[in-house]
Design an enzyme around this catalytic site. Structure first.
Site, PDB file in Angstrom:
ATOM      1  CE  LYS A  75     -35.397  62.635 -82.294  1.00  0.00           C
ATOM      2  NZ  LYS A  75     -35.002  63.351 -81.076  1.00  0.00           N
ATOM      3  NE  ARG A 118     -36.555  66.065 -74.196  1.00  0.00           N
ATOM      4  CZ  ARG A 118     -36.278  66.037 -75.498  1.00  0.00           C
ATOM      5  NH1 ARG A 118     -37.221  66.364 -76.383  1.00  0.00           N
ATOM      6  NH2 ARG A 118     -35.080  65.692 -75.936  1.00  0.00           N
ATOM      7  CE1 TYR A 160     -65.487  64.765 -98.737  1.00  0.00           C
ATOM      8  CE2 TYR A 160     -63.084  64.899 -98.701  1.00  0.00           C
ATOM      9  CZ  TYR A 160     -64.265  64.148 -98.791  1.00  0.00           C
ATOM     10  OH  TYR A 160     -64.189  62.790 -98.933  1.00  0.00           O
TER      11      TYR A 160
HETATM   12  C1  PLP Z   1     -34.068  64.226 -81.347  1.00  0.00           C
HETATM   13  C2  PLP Z   1     -32.891  64.405 -80.489  1.00  0.00           C
HETATM   14  C3  PLP Z   1     -31.643  64.680 -81.075  1.00  0.00           C
HETATM   15  C4  PLP Z   1     -31.466  65.037 -82.520  1.00  0.00           C
HETATM   16  O1  PLP Z   1     -31.909  66.379 -82.642  1.00  0.00           O
HETATM   17  P1  PLP Z   1     -31.789  67.201 -84.018  1.00  0.00           P
HETATM   18  O2  PLP Z   1     -32.140  68.599 -83.621  1.00  0.00           O
HETATM   19  O3  PLP Z   1     -32.783  66.612 -84.950  1.00  0.00           O
HETATM   20  O4  PLP Z   1     -30.406  67.083 -84.501  1.00  0.00           O
HETATM   21  C5  PLP Z   1     -30.548  64.687 -80.232  1.00  0.00           C
HETATM   22  N1  PLP Z   1     -30.674  64.468 -78.912  1.00  0.00           N
HETATM   23  C6  PLP Z   1     -31.858  64.231 -78.320  1.00  0.00           C
HETATM   24  C7  PLP Z   1     -31.916  63.996 -76.851  1.00  0.00           C
HETATM   25  C8  PLP Z   1     -33.011  64.217 -79.081  1.00  0.00           C
HETATM   26  O5  PLP Z   1     -34.184  64.008 -78.485  1.00  0.00           O
END
Ligand code: PLP
Length: 380
Positions: free
Chosen positions: A41, A135, A268
């Site tokens: 992702k 969640r 700045y």
């Molecule tokens: C992002 C995510 C992962 C991966 O998590 P990491 O801590 O980066 O390994 C796995 N499962 C879900 C549901 C996530 O949202």
């Protein structure tokens, strides 16, 4: 390094051997045959989702986790195979994308299940179970609700999962909570089986879960940040991530070098003021490239000529200042490192993140699209 990097303004150098080493380390901590569903992702945490997914497929990844249908569709358009699981909520308007690109959708709750079931196409889903994070997911005691999804003719459940939310510390209460989450998930899966259901492949562990609990025997796993060679913060990385190697280095160039007299300012608001004669290097990278503005004012560091130089003044959108008073011979065109190694010095992503008040996951996933991505071994 790719020849194009020699002319680039700011770039990410990606190490495919490190990615392979991290994948192997994670796989070694899981039972033989466990399906790897790496999280790619947010453009593979800033590393470039297509390049990462291609390499991980070759290494044996069964599929991938993405945040939304659009990310899944982009992988499919690039020819990525395997199961692609959308972890987040997908609104009904985007259901056609799921079917068109053969994506697997997370079922967030009973209402979402009803909408997915009624869309007129048979969709693949994974059932999210809420074991305390609150969640997404069916409550872990909603056995009837989950049985209804499993029995639904228009949904094909190819997975069931939960997510641990207190797994990256040693605090006793956090460890106890993670234990409760695992117990709730296991209890639910047993109850489903007792009621005659075929429980689809189960997955629970993200990166820390894999490295911390190698004894767990689920059929799949969802590693993210660890694949990229770090855990969220330095403490967790030192505890559980020692076998990992950073995949990404962020580099840019020196555009100009200025000698400042005592009392002169730079940038700045003239937020930097030379207390003594000083030399500043202007670098070709800024917050629009993903360098947090919070690293200004001396909070952050860059590497130049294998030495550390503080980031001074306010970080601009496309440029920033490094104080190179103590590093002789810095010139326009020299390469500076924001994340990664230069000579004997290293700036790990988790340390850069800490200097900016965040974690490696956020720092990496917010790297902009502007820095080019180069794989060291040259393959696209
Ligand atoms: C992002 C995510 C992962 C991966 O998590 P990491 O801590 O980066 O390994 C796995 N499962 C879900 C549901 C996530 O949202």
């Amino acid at each position: 390094m790719d020849a194009d990097a020699l002319t680039a303004r700011a770039w990410c150098e990606l190490d495919g051997a490190a990615l392979a080493q991290n994948f192997a380390a994670l796989r070694a901590a899981l039972p033989a045959g466990c399906r790897m569903l790496p999280a790619v992702k947010a453009d593979a945490y800033g590393h470039g989702a297509v390049g990462v997914a291609r390499r991980l497929r070759r290494l044996g990844a069964a599929g991938f986790c993405v945040a939304c249908a659009a990310e899944g569709a982009a992988l499919r358009r690039a020819g990525i195979g395997g199961e692609i699981l959308v972890l987040g909520y997908t609104a009904p308007a985007d259901f056609p994308l799921l079917h068109r690109w053969r994506l697997t959708q997370t079922v967030a709750d009973a209402g979402h299940a009803a909408a997915l079931a009624g869309c007129g196409r048979r969709l693949r889903v994974h059932i999210a179970v809420d074991t305390g994070m609150h969640r997404l997911g069916f409550a872990a005691d909603d056995i009837d609700g989950i049985l209804r999804v499993l029995a639904c003719k228009s949904l094909k459940a190819t997975g069931i999962f939960t997510h641990l939310c207190t797994d990256d510390t040693l605090a006793e209460a956090d460890m106890a909570f993670a234990g409760q989450q695992l117990a709730a998930f296991d209890g639910l899966c047993r109850a489903l089986a007792v009621r005659g259901a075929v429980v689809p492949p189960r997955h629970v562990q993200a990166s820390t879960g894999i490295l911390r609990h190698p004894g767990l025997k689920y059929e799949a796993a969802r590693p993210g940040i660890a694949l990229y060679g770090t855990l969220a913060d330095a403490a967790a990385t030192a505890r559980w991530g020692t076998a990992l190697r950073a995949v990404l280095s962020l580099r840019c160039r020196v555009a100009a070098v200025h000698a400042l007299a005592p009392g002169e300012g730079a940038g700045y608001g003239l937020a930097y003021r030379a207390a003594a004669p000083a030399t500043l290097a202007v670098l070709t990278i800024g917050y629009a490239d993903g360098v947090p503005r919070a690293l200004g004012g001396g909070a952050g560091t860059v590497l130049l000529h294998g030495r550390r130089a503080p980031i001074v003044g306010r970080v601009c959108m496309d440029q920033l200042f490094a104080d190179v008073t103590a590093i002789p011979g810095v010139r326009a065109g020299d390469v500076a490192t924001l994340i990664g190694r230069d000579g004997a010095q290293t700036l790990p992503a988790c340390e850069v993140a800490a200097a900016a008040g965040t974690i490696a996951n956020e720092l990496l996933s917010r790297l902009g699209s502007r820095p080019a991505r180069f794989w060291k071994e040259g393959l696209p």
